[in-house]
Design a protein around this motif. Structure first.
Motif, PDB file in Angstrom:
ATOM      1  N   GLU A 241       1.011  -2.015   0.363  1.00  0.00           N
ATOM      2  CA  GLU A 241       0.119  -0.076  -0.018  1.00  0.00           C
ATOM      3  C   GLU A 241       1.150   1.079   0.281  1.00  0.00           C
ATOM      4  OE1 GLU A 241      -3.322  -0.173  -0.057  1.00  0.00           O
ATOM      5  OE2 GLU A 241      -2.776  -2.481  -0.569  1.00  0.00           O
ATOM      6  N   PRO A 242       1.398   1.560  -0.955  1.00  0.00           N
ATOM      7  CA  PRO A 242       2.452   3.121  -1.027  1.00  0.00           C
ATOM      8  C   PRO A 242       1.682   4.198  -1.052  1.00  0.00           C
ATOM      9  CG  PRO A 242       2.444   1.554  -3.403  1.00  0.00           C
ATOM     10  CD  PRO A 242       0.670   1.192  -2.406  1.00  0.00           C
ATOM     11  N   CYS A 243       1.852   5.004  -0.393  1.00  0.00           N
ATOM     12  CA  CYS A 243       2.867   4.674  -0.276  1.00  0.00           C
ATOM     13  C   CYS A 243       3.970   5.149   1.390  1.00  0.00           C
ATOM     14  CB  CYS A 243       3.607   6.274  -0.295  1.00  0.00           C
ATOM     15  SG  CYS A 243       3.529   6.897  -2.278  1.00  0.00           S
ATOM     16  N   PHE A 244       3.396   4.732   1.794  1.00  0.00           N
ATOM     17  CA  PHE A 244       3.732   4.505   3.575  1.00  0.00           C
ATOM     18  C   PHE A 244       3.075   3.457   3.797  1.00  0.00           C
ATOM     19  CE2 PHE A 244       3.049   9.335   3.454  1.00  0.00           C
ATOM     20  CZ  PHE A 244       4.134   9.866   3.682  1.00  0.00           C
ATOM     21  N   SER A 313      15.378  -6.915  -6.503  1.00  0.00           N
ATOM     22  CA  SER A 313      14.608  -6.583  -6.120  1.00  0.00           C
ATOM     23  C   SER A 313      13.857  -7.542  -4.889  1.00  0.00           C
ATOM     24  CB  SER A 313      13.203  -6.044  -7.056  1.00  0.00           C
ATOM     25  OG  SER A 313      14.355  -5.136  -8.032  1.00  0.00           O
ATOM     26  N   GLY A 314      13.980  -7.974  -4.774  1.00  0.00           N
ATOM     27  CA  GLY A 314      14.023  -9.531  -3.834  1.00  0.00           C
ATOM     28  C   GLY A 314      11.611  -9.237  -4.059  1.00  0.00           C
ATOM     29  N   GLY A 315      11.621  -9.355  -4.908  1.00  0.00           N
ATOM     30  CA  GLY A 315      10.448  -9.627  -4.887  1.00  0.00           C
ATOM     31  C   GLY A 315       9.492  -8.773  -5.512  1.00  0.00           C
ATOM     32  N   ILE A 316       9.786  -7.065  -4.802  1.00  0.00           N
ATOM     33  CA  ILE A 316       8.837  -5.540  -4.457  1.00  0.00           C
ATOM     34  C   ILE A 316       9.467  -5.117  -5.669  1.00  0.00           C
ATOM     35  CG2 ILE A 316       7.737  -4.113  -2.764  1.00  0.00           C
ATOM     36  CD1 ILE A 316       8.569  -6.318  -0.513  1.00  0.00           C
ATOM     37  N   GLN A 317       8.961  -3.912  -5.646  1.00  0.00           N
ATOM     38  CA  GLN A 317       9.506  -2.867  -6.931  1.00  0.00           C
ATOM     39  C   GLN A 317       8.361  -2.027  -6.668  1.00  0.00           C
ATOM     40  OE1 GLN A 317       9.544  -4.823 -10.616  1.00  0.00           O
ATOM     41  NE2 GLN A 317      11.985  -5.174 -10.132  1.00  0.00           N
ATOM     42  N   GLY A 318       8.869  -0.665  -6.708  1.00  0.00           N
ATOM     43  CA  GLY A 318       7.736   0.523  -6.297  1.00  0.00           C
ATOM     44  C   GLY A 318       6.231   0.408  -4.790  1.00  0.00           C
ATOM     45  N   GLY A 319       7.501  -0.745  -4.090  1.00  0.00           N
ATOM     46  CA  GLY A 319       6.620  -1.271  -2.622  1.00  0.00           C
ATOM     47  C   GLY A 319       5.110  -2.207  -2.983  1.00  0.00           C
ATOM     48  N   ILE A 320       5.330  -2.544  -4.291  1.00  0.00           N
ATOM     49  CA  ILE A 320       4.160  -3.933  -4.680  1.00  0.00           C
ATOM     50  C   ILE A 320       4.976  -4.856  -4.498  1.00  0.00           C
ATOM     51  CG2 ILE A 320       2.436  -4.281  -6.107  1.00  0.00           C
ATOM     52  CD1 ILE A 320       1.946  -0.855  -6.624  1.00  0.00           C
ATOM     53  N   SER A 321       4.660  -5.603  -4.801  1.00  0.00           N
ATOM     54  CA  SER A 321       5.156  -7.660  -4.760  1.00  0.00           C
ATOM     55  C   SER A 321       4.736  -7.270  -6.356  1.00  0.00           C
ATOM     56  CB  SER A 321       4.078  -8.633  -3.944  1.00  0.00           C
ATOM     57  OG  SER A 321       2.795  -8.032  -4.491  1.00  0.00           O
ATOM     58  N   ALA A 386      -6.719  -6.019   2.106  1.00  0.00           N
ATOM     59  CA  ALA A 386      -6.213  -5.108   1.591  1.00  0.00           C
ATOM     60  C   ALA A 386      -6.336  -5.230   0.180  1.00  0.00           C
ATOM     61  CB  ALA A 386      -4.954  -4.613   2.002  1.00  0.00           C
ATOM     62  N   GLN A 387      -5.771  -6.426  -0.421  1.00  0.00           N
ATOM     63  CA  GLN A 387      -5.783  -6.056  -2.234  1.00  0.00           C
ATOM     64  C   GLN A 387      -7.325  -6.407  -2.833  1.00  0.00           C
ATOM     65  OE1 GLN A 387      -4.347  -4.564  -3.750  1.00  0.00           O
ATOM     66  NE2 GLN A 387      -4.205  -5.521  -6.009  1.00  0.00           N
ATOM     67  N   GLN A 388      -7.404  -7.901  -1.455  1.00  0.00           N
ATOM     68  CA  GLN A 388      -8.536  -8.213  -1.903  1.00  0.00           C
ATOM     69  C   GLN A 388     -10.480  -7.168  -1.760  1.00  0.00           C
ATOM     70  OE1 GLN A 388      -9.567 -11.382   1.034  1.00  0.00           O
ATOM     71  NE2 GLN A 388      -8.343 -13.048  -0.031  1.00  0.00           N
ATOM     72  N   ALA A 389      -9.916  -6.756  -0.890  1.00  0.00           N
ATOM     73  CA  ALA A 389     -10.744  -5.671  -0.800  1.00  0.00           C
ATOM     74  C   ALA A 389     -11.141  -4.709  -1.680  1.00  0.00           C
ATOM     75  CB  ALA A 389     -10.754  -4.465   0.806  1.00  0.00           C
ATOM     76  N   ARG A 390      -9.901  -3.681  -2.262  1.00  0.00           N
ATOM     77  CA  ARG A 390      -9.804  -3.483  -3.881  1.00  0.00           C
ATOM     78  C   ARG A 390     -10.436  -4.139  -4.895  1.00  0.00           C
ATOM     79  NH1 ARG A 390      -5.514  -2.226  -2.782  1.00  0.00           N
ATOM     80  NH2 ARG A 390      -5.133  -0.168  -1.823  1.00  0.00           N
ATOM     81  N   GLN A 391      -9.858  -5.280  -4.922  1.00  0.00           N
ATOM     82  CA  GLN A 391      -9.986  -5.823  -6.198  1.00  0.00           C
ATOM     83  C   GLN A 391     -11.933  -5.981  -6.273  1.00  0.00           C
ATOM     84  OE1 GLN A 391      -7.765  -9.540  -6.288  1.00  0.00           O
ATOM     85  NE2 GLN A 391      -5.824  -7.859  -7.367  1.00  0.00           N
TER      86      GLN A 391
END
Length: 413
Positions: A241-244, A313-321, A386-391
């Motif tokens: 959840e960018p940004c924080f 990147s360790g599987g995360i870019q821009g704070g997102i998997s 959180a992502q399930q709720a958004r989708q």
């Protein structure tokens, strides 16, 4: 405070020598099969008294589900979990010397400064006993993640003192560029890690060196620190959840809340700062086909069309998997309580000598492995909900003309 998470909320309770420790888990999806047998294996991996190089405190750490399930099925209501402290020995701390001194580098002094009162026995809430609630809650999160997404979370000892599983070299200043490391994190599992008890370093030679090192420090009534590496496989893309509340930020928050932690790095970490961008960048490639339902995941779980050729990147870019394996390393300091005489000051500001008593680990790293796994599970579980709720919210709207729906992108339509 004592609560972690937003959608999957865990509140832990208890001190090192109170009657019981445990947690309340709020936000667990209803309809999942859950009994103590699903939770106990991780509790047993975390428990003390497992070897000659851990604390001799003998606790069975038997977990009891107090609420939130009926007939072995989650109800969607808060789940109460309790573990009784069966091997309390407050008398180890009730002596004149221990009462006079705040232990160097321990939480005795800072807790007193913050609250004006502190637990007189053990470390109170700063004790590793507090992590029991985290591990119990993490086991619940892991079961959902495994059944719904096929997610696997495995941690292992990467170093103790100056003994490394993958030591940095001029060619590979970070394990992220070491082909052997990248190969290992694709397949490593907990059974393999636990075959190398008591250290949990999945390499025979390295494990033997580390075990001897810890034994040497224990014989000198001293302690030593080290690192734990953790990998999360089959994690869906889009989490974070960018940004924080970027995914690496919540992982760092979770890991640095574990007692005795002193550092966190993800992907290439600090070693990645020593290589140029032309080497560090992770080019995209077509993702290999994944059969529906692999690793127990639901056939409804979308899989990304792309992955990366390398994974600095360790599987995360821009704070997102991004769908690649997520991996990170956590640093643990030497345990603060040691048996050696130490010159320090009393609570009354008088110089003196403290020889601490009690039962303590000479190195916390091996027992931290399941704690790191559990905190990783709590982070991913919260991000998934959180992502399930958004989708779900987006799916109820009419498709926008000229814009490819997210579901089609993920499914490669």
């Amino acid at each position: 405070m004592s609560t972690f998470g937003t959608h999957f909320r865990v509140t832990t309770y208890g001190e090192s020598h109170c009657l019981s420790v445990g947690c309340i888990v709020d936000g667990c999806p209803p309809g999942m099969a859950l009994t103590e047998d699903d939770i106990q294996p991780q509790m047993t991996r975390r428990r003390p008294g497992q070897s000659a190089i851990t604390t001799p405190r003998n606790e069975k750490d038997r977990v009891e589900i107090q609420s939130g399930t009926e007939f072995g099925i989650t109800l969607g209501t808060p789940i109460g979990l309790r573990v009784m402290n069966e091997n309390q020995r407050k008398q180890d701390y009730g002596n004149k010397t221990m009462d006079l001194y705040p232990r160097p580098s321990h939480a005795d002094w800072t807790y007193l400064e913050k609250y004006g009162v502190k637990a007189s026995s053990g470390g109170g809430r700063s004790s590793a006993r507090e992590t029991i609630g985290r591990v119990a809650a993490g086991a619940i999160a892991e079961k959902y993640l495994r059944e719904a997404y096929g997610i696997e979370i495995v941690a292992f000892t990467a170093s103790i003192g100056q003994e490394f599983l993958f030591p940095p070299t001029p060619t590979h200043p970070t394990a992220a560029t070491n082909p052997e490391f990248l190969k290992m994190i694709q397949t490593i599992d907990r059974k393999t890690v636990d075959n190398f008890l008591p250290v949990r370093c999945p390499n025979k030679e390295g494990s033997e060196r580390m075990e001897q090192l810890v034994a040497d420090f224990k014989a000198r009534e001293d302690s030593i620190g080290g690192t734990v590496t953790c990998v999360i496989r089959n994690c869906p893309s889009g989490l974070g959840e960018p940004c924080f509340d970027k995914l690496e930020a919540t992982l760092a928050h979770a890991m640095l809340s574990i007692p005795a932690t002193k550092g966190f790095e993800i992907g290439s970490g600090f070693g990645g700062c020593q290589v140029p961008g032309s080497i560090h960048n992770d080019p995209f490639i077509k993702a290999p086909a994944v059969p529906p339902g692999q690793n127990g995941a639901s056939s409804q779980v979308p899989r990304p069309r792309l992955t990366t050729k390398t994974n600095n990147s360790g599987g995360i870019q821009g704070g997102i998997s991004n769908g690649a394996p997520i991996y990170f390393t956590v640093g643990f300091k030497p345990p603060a309580t040691i048996g050696q005489a130490q010159t320090t000051a009393t609570y009354d500001e008088e110089e003196g000598v403290l020889e601490a008593k009690g039962r303590h680990d000479p190195c916390v790293v091996p027992r931290a492995v399941p704690i790191v796994e559990s905190m990783a599970a709590l982070v991913v579980m919260d991000a998934v909900l959180a992502q399930q709720a958004r989708q779900t919210a987006r799916s109820l709207l009419s498709p926008l003309k000229g814009i490819v729906p997210v579901q089609q992108v993920q499914q490669g339509v």
